[in-house]
Design a protein around this motif. Structure first.
Motif, PDB file in Angstrom:
ATOM      1  N   ARG A  91      52.049  60.279 -38.965  1.00 24.10           N
ATOM      2  CA  ARG A  91      52.368  61.405 -39.841  1.00 24.10           C
ATOM      3  C   ARG A  91      51.114  62.201 -40.198  1.00 24.10           C
ATOM      4  NH1 ARG A  91      56.295  61.209 -45.183  1.00 24.10           N
ATOM      5  NH2 ARG A  91      56.112  63.430 -45.719  1.00 24.10           N
ATOM      6  N   GLU A  92      50.021  61.506 -40.453  1.00 29.66           N
ATOM      7  CA  GLU A  92      48.762  62.189 -40.778  1.00 29.66           C
ATOM      8  C   GLU A  92      48.241  62.981 -39.570  1.00 29.66           C
ATOM      9  OE1 GLU A  92      46.930  59.172 -44.158  1.00 29.66           O
ATOM     10  OE2 GLU A  92      46.674  58.717 -42.019  1.00 29.66           O
ATOM     11  N   ARG A  93      48.390  62.410 -38.378  1.00 23.39           N
ATOM     12  CA  ARG A  93      47.984  63.139 -37.169  1.00 23.39           C
ATOM     13  C   ARG A  93      48.828  64.399 -36.994  1.00 23.39           C
ATOM     14  NH1 ARG A  93      48.133  57.886 -34.810  1.00 23.39           N
ATOM     15  NH2 ARG A  93      46.023  57.031 -34.486  1.00 23.39           N
ATOM     16  N   ALA A  94      50.126  64.274 -37.227  1.00 27.39           N
ATOM     17  CA  ALA A  94      51.013  65.437 -37.106  1.00 27.39           C
ATOM     18  C   ALA A  94      50.632  66.521 -38.103  1.00 27.39           C
ATOM     19  CB  ALA A  94      52.464  65.003 -37.312  1.00 27.39           C
ATOM     20  N   ASP A  95      50.201  66.118 -39.289  1.00 29.65           N
ATOM     21  CA  ASP A  95      49.779  67.092 -40.302  1.00 29.65           C
ATOM     22  C   ASP A  95      48.513  67.808 -39.865  1.00 29.65           C
ATOM     23  OD1 ASP A  95      49.991  68.255 -43.022  1.00 29.65           O
ATOM     24  OD2 ASP A  95      48.101  67.196 -43.334  1.00 29.65           O
ATOM     25  N   VAL A  96      47.587  67.067 -39.280  1.00 32.05           N
ATOM     26  CA  VAL A  96      46.356  67.684 -38.771  1.00 32.05           C
ATOM     27  C   VAL A  96      46.688  68.707 -37.690  1.00 32.05           C
ATOM     28  CG1 VAL A  96      44.244  67.252 -37.442  1.00 32.05           C
ATOM     29  CG2 VAL A  96      44.849  65.746 -39.352  1.00 32.05           C
ATOM     30  N   ARG A  97      47.540  68.341 -36.771  1.00 29.36           N
ATOM     31  CA  ARG A  97      47.925  69.246 -35.679  1.00 29.36           C
ATOM     32  C   ARG A  97      48.627  70.491 -36.205  1.00 29.36           C
ATOM     33  NH1 ARG A  97      51.376  68.125 -32.278  1.00 29.36           N
ATOM     34  NH2 ARG A  97      50.475  68.746 -30.304  1.00 29.36           N
ATOM     35  N   ALA A  98      49.454  70.328 -37.230  1.00 28.00           N
ATOM     36  CA  ALA A  98      50.199  71.459 -37.786  1.00 28.00           C
ATOM     37  C   ALA A  98      49.273  72.473 -38.455  1.00 28.00           C
ATOM     38  CB  ALA A  98      51.243  70.965 -38.787  1.00 28.00           C
ATOM     39  N   ARG A  99      48.116  72.017 -38.910  1.00 28.96           N
ATOM     40  CA  ARG A  99      47.188  72.902 -39.615  1.00 28.96           C
ATOM     41  C   ARG A  99      46.097  73.465 -38.707  1.00 28.96           C
ATOM     42  NH1 ARG A  99      44.308  70.118 -42.641  1.00 28.96           N
ATOM     43  NH2 ARG A  99      45.174  68.012 -42.515  1.00 28.96           N
TER      44      ARG A  99
END
Length: 286
Positions: A91-99
């Motif tokens: 989930r944290e990786r997905a958040d990084v990618r989204a930003r």
């Protein structure tokens, strides 16, 4: 990797640096690709702007200054990204990618390239190539010509500014950095027969928004560039590389085409499974 420790309390000026660069052999009205460590250069009155000014003074009004302006920060296949997300949850990786913002050649900074590169990129009249990962920035009369036509699926090969600099027999200056930073050697990778390829992915602009874009290109590997550079510097009795002080740093100056040709023959004999390239009309290798 060559390191230089600046002398404490010593300040350098633009005129001093320009004289040292000319003495080292920077050609007037030529094209010059620079990799620099401002920390190694030491304290300079006026900072990176003065160093850029000194480089332009040495090159003269007809000279063109080129720097790498790479942006690994907007890719999820880059070593920088992998280091950034190591230990994070999915989930944290997905958040990084989204930003992660899309690449915009007019606005996207290149923080990992250092202060000199960013100063050139932000100089009035500078031009930047369009590759979303491995762009270059340039100032001078040939800037537009050199930065044009950088194909987005060709990092550092025949459709990149490196190939145009090769054709011009441009010079390369390593200013307080080692051969492990020498981007020119990557063009030698492309000129090996059947170089290995891999998939890359990064964020690009799309109709005012953003999208992820994947593409295939040569698998770039700078892990042996320090050893390659050491052998290049020793070749022909050391005639290919000129060395001398620039500020508090050691500068190395050489022809880009000589470095590429040397790399194209050195790499196949030092990397497992690679074959040596053959000659091509007009010199060099493909």
């Amino acid at each position: 990797m060559m390191t230089t420790t600046p002398s404490p309390g010593v300040h350098h000026g633009r005129a001093e640096l320009a004289a040292q660069l000319s003495g080292l052999g920077v050609e007037r009205d030529g094209a010059l690709l620079v990799h620099a460590s401002m920390r190694a250069v030491g304290r300079v009155d006026g900072g990176a702007r003065s160093v850029v000014g000194a480089l332009r003074d040495a090159l003269g009004e007809g000279g063109t200054l080129v720097v790498p302006s790479f942006t690994p920060e907007n890719s999820d296949t880059s070593p920088q990204y992998l280091d950034r997300v190591r230990g994070l949850t999915d989930r944290e990786r997905a958040d990084v990618r989204a930003r992660m913002p899309p690449f915009d050649p007019a606005k996207t900074a290149a923080p990992s390239m250092g202060r000199l590169s960013e100063t050139v990129r932000l100089t009035e009249g500078a031009r930047r190539s369009g590759h979303p990962q491995t762009s270059f920035a340039a100032i001078g009369p040939l800037a537009g010509e050199l930065m044009a036509g950088h194909r987005p699926d060709c990092h550092l090969g025949e459709d990149s500014p490196l190939a145009r600099l090769y054709e011009l027999r441009a010079q390369v200056l390593l200013l307080g950095t080692g051969f492990d930073t020498c981007t020119a050697f990557h063009l030698g990778e492309y000129r090996m027969p059947s170089p290995p390829r891999r998939r890359y992915r990064c964020v690009v602009g799309a109709g005012g928004g953003r999208r992820w874009w994947g593409y295939e290109d040569v698998a770039l590997d700078d892990g042996d560039f320090a050893a390659l550079g050491a052998d290049f510097a020793r070749a022909d009795g050391g005639a290919a590389v000129r060395s001398g002080p620039v500020g508090s740093s050691a500068g190395r100056l050489f022809r880009l085409d000589a470095a590429v040709d040397f790399a194209a023959h050195w790499l196949p004999s030092h990397r497992t499974g690679a074959r040596a390239p053959g000659p091509v009309p007009g010199g060099g290798t493909r």
